[in-house]
Write an enzyme that holds these catalytic residues in place. Structure first.
Site, short mmCIF file in Angstrom:
data_model
loop_
_atom_site.label_atom_id
_atom_site.label_comp_id
_atom_site.label_asym_id
_atom_site.label_seq_id
_atom_site.Cartn_x
_atom_site.Cartn_y
_atom_site.Cartn_z
N ARG A 126 0.86 -1.19 0.00
CA ARG A 126 0.00 0.00 0.00
C ARG A 126 0.90 1.24 0.00
NH1 ARG A 126 -3.40 -2.83 -1.55
NH2 ARG A 126 -5.48 -3.25 -0.71
N ASP A 180 4.43 -0.36 -7.01
CA ASP A 180 3.18 -0.77 -7.67
C ASP A 180 2.01 -0.01 -7.05
OD1 ASP A 180 1.61 -2.47 -9.43
OD2 ASP A 180 0.87 -3.42 -7.59
N GLU A 201 -2.66 7.44 -5.08
CA GLU A 201 -3.00 6.78 -6.35
C GLU A 201 -4.48 6.86 -6.71
OE1 GLU A 201 -1.83 2.71 -5.19
OE2 GLU A 201 -3.90 2.10 -5.50
N HIS A 236 -0.76 -0.32 -9.69
CA HIS A 236 -1.43 -1.27 -8.79
C HIS A 236 -1.91 -2.50 -9.57
CE1 HIS A 236 -3.57 -1.33 -4.64
NE2 HIS A 236 -3.35 -2.56 -5.05
P1 NAD Z 1 -1.46 -11.35 5.07
O1 NAD Z 1 -2.52 -10.88 6.03
O2 NAD Z 1 -1.42 -12.79 4.70
O3 NAD Z 1 -0.01 -10.95 5.63
C1 NAD Z 1 0.26 -9.70 6.21
C2 NAD Z 1 1.41 -9.90 7.20
O4 NAD Z 1 1.75 -8.61 7.72
C3 NAD Z 1 1.02 -10.77 8.39
O5 NAD Z 1 2.00 -11.78 8.58
C4 NAD Z 1 0.98 -9.82 9.55
O6 NAD Z 1 1.35 -10.41 10.79
C5 NAD Z 1 1.97 -8.77 9.10
N1 NAD Z 1 1.83 -7.52 9.83
C6 NAD Z 1 0.71 -6.97 10.37
N2 NAD Z 1 1.01 -5.83 11.01
C7 NAD Z 1 2.34 -5.66 10.88
C8 NAD Z 1 3.26 -4.67 11.34
N3 NAD Z 1 2.84 -3.64 12.09
N4 NAD Z 1 4.55 -4.80 11.01
C9 NAD Z 1 4.98 -5.87 10.27
N5 NAD Z 1 4.17 -6.84 9.82
C10 NAD Z 1 2.88 -6.73 10.12
O7 NAD Z 1 -1.64 -10.42 3.80
P2 NAD Z 1 -1.12 -10.74 2.30
O8 NAD Z 1 -2.17 -11.46 1.56
O9 NAD Z 1 0.26 -11.29 2.36
O10 NAD Z 1 -1.10 -9.24 1.70
C11 NAD Z 1 -0.20 -8.27 2.19
C12 NAD Z 1 -0.59 -6.91 1.65
O11 NAD Z 1 -0.40 -6.90 0.23
C13 NAD Z 1 -2.08 -6.55 1.82
O12 NAD Z 1 -2.31 -5.95 3.08
C14 NAD Z 1 -2.34 -5.59 0.70
O13 NAD Z 1 -2.15 -4.27 1.18
C15 NAD Z 1 -1.24 -5.91 -0.32
N6 NAD Z 1 -1.76 -6.39 -1.60
C16 NAD Z 1 -1.42 -5.72 -2.73
C17 NAD Z 1 -1.86 -6.19 -3.98
C18 NAD Z 1 -1.47 -5.49 -5.25
O14 NAD Z 1 -2.08 -5.74 -6.31
N7 NAD Z 1 -0.45 -4.64 -5.26
C19 NAD Z 1 -2.67 -7.31 -4.03
C20 NAD Z 1 -2.98 -7.99 -2.85
C21 NAD Z 1 -2.53 -7.52 -1.64
#
Ligand code: NAD
Length: 344
Positions: free
Chosen positions: A230, A254, A259, A291
């Protein structure tokens, strides 16, 4: 069941139309984002289907509720654009917690390989029959250290991809997962030891600007920063300063803090007013994608399937605690989600 589908793109429709027909949903597609000005389009619908840059703030929530909408179906994983506290008691909010972590992790690696080996520049040069290699020297990923912040579904896949390149992987997570076998370190150690840093944590109050001036100050000179998570995880002004001072060697973005009014639309015939984004795009060691990390056929199919299932189950009265967001209602001792029930 009628669904108002905001920010619809041509690539959304085939999957949604296929699954919606089987589930008996009637979808009305709108090109526009959901916000205070467009909320009235949802009149007659029981559900709104939204994406990452639609605005579901308290004002929109109240307006949707007054129109008779009872469900927000996010067709994405992140939900930082939804005021879940305002939704509690009014609108049930569902998301797609996982679709293809491979899509996002592979895009992060694609960006790293592109910026490091200047593929984006080489593509343009050879199209002009310019076969010079000046300025194209990259570095071997082999043996370098990558710091992965957030080791959930996507972070884990990205860490594995990096191991395939025989990189040393350091990890930081608020909730470390020992089953990953990853080497967890403090954030400070990750910043100071990594040649490449990749963000895979959600955007929360805690992670807002997790990469700021101080963090960049701690990093290795020449570090490459990847953000497929994000935009607001990075303080963009601090990043621009870091690149200008040559502390940051490259950035692959990305996602971008501002955005919402730009990404997914064609502004090629316009003067873009966002000076920070224009500055970043003008830098030779920065790649911006719109994105798009999620955009694979597998992910689109999975997103459509899960979203339609969320809507079908909700209107059939079937609880789906694994896909309903947590509203942080304060009833931790009597959490209904834990009992496999609807939150309200
Ligand atoms: P997920 O929930 O499986 O993993 C997120 C991880 O972040 C978890 O292990 C959690 O413990 C950790 N976390 C939470 N708070 C934290 C902190 N303060 N410091 C460090 N780590 C922390 O999520 P995911 O499916 O792996 O997705 C991760 C992120 O990717 C999503 O939140 C989303 O913003 C982003 N995303 C982007 C796209 C894209 O197209 N660019 C697509 C999907 C997801």
């Amino acid at each position: 069941m009628k669904v108002a589908f905001y920010d619809a793109k041509p690539y959304d429709r085939p999957g949604f139309d296929r699954y919606a027909q089987d589930a008996g949903l009637e979808i009305k597609y709108f090109d526009t984002h959901l916000n205070e000005d467009t909320v009235s389009l949802a009149a007659g619908a029981e559900c709104v289907c939204v994406f990452v840059n639609d605005v579901v703030n308290a004002q929109v929530v109240d307006a949707l509720y007054d129109l008779g909408v009872r469900m927000v179906a996010l067709r994405c994983a992140g939900f930082n654009n939804v005021d879940t506290r305002a939704c509690y008691g009014k609108l049930h909010v569902f998301r797609v917690p996982a679709y293809s972590p491979y899509a996002v992790a592979e895009h992060a690696m694609a960006m790293l390989l592109t910026i490091n080996r200047r593929i984006h520049k080489a593509y343009n040069r050879t199209r002009e029959f310019n076969f010079s290699l000046n300025g194209f020297a990259g570095f071997d990923l082999h043996g370098k250290t990558v710091g992965v912040i957030g080791t959930g579904k996507i972070g884990k896949v990205f860490a594995n991809i990096c191991k395939g390149f025989e990189m040393r992987v350091l990890a930081y997570d608020k909730f470390p997962d020992p089953s990953t076998g990853l080497e967890y370190v403090s954030l400070e150690e990750l910043f100071s030891a990594s040649d490449v840093i990749s963000l895979h944590c959600p955007l929360t109050d805690e992670t807002h600007h997790i990469i700021d001036e101080e963090a960049i100050h701690r990093m290795k000179k020449g570090v490459t920063i990847l953000n497929t998570s994000r935009g607001a995880l990075i303080d963009t002004e601090a990043l621009i300063e870091g690149i200008k001072e040559k502390k940051v060697g490259a950035a692959c973005l990305d996602v971008y803090d501002e955005e919402a009014d730009l990404f997914y639309e064609d502004f090629s015939g316009h003067i873009v007013q966002d000076d920070k984004l224009v500055r970043l795009i003008a830098m030779p060691n920065v790649i911006v994608t719109s994105h798009q990390a999620f955009l694979t056929n597998e992910a689109l199919d999975s997103i459509a399937h899960t979203t339609v299932e969320n809507i079908r189950k909700f209107f059939a009265g079937i609880p789906s605690p694994e896909t309903e967001v947590c509203y942080h209602c304060g009833n931790q001792d009597a959490c209904r989600k834990d009992r496999d029930e609807k939150c309200f």
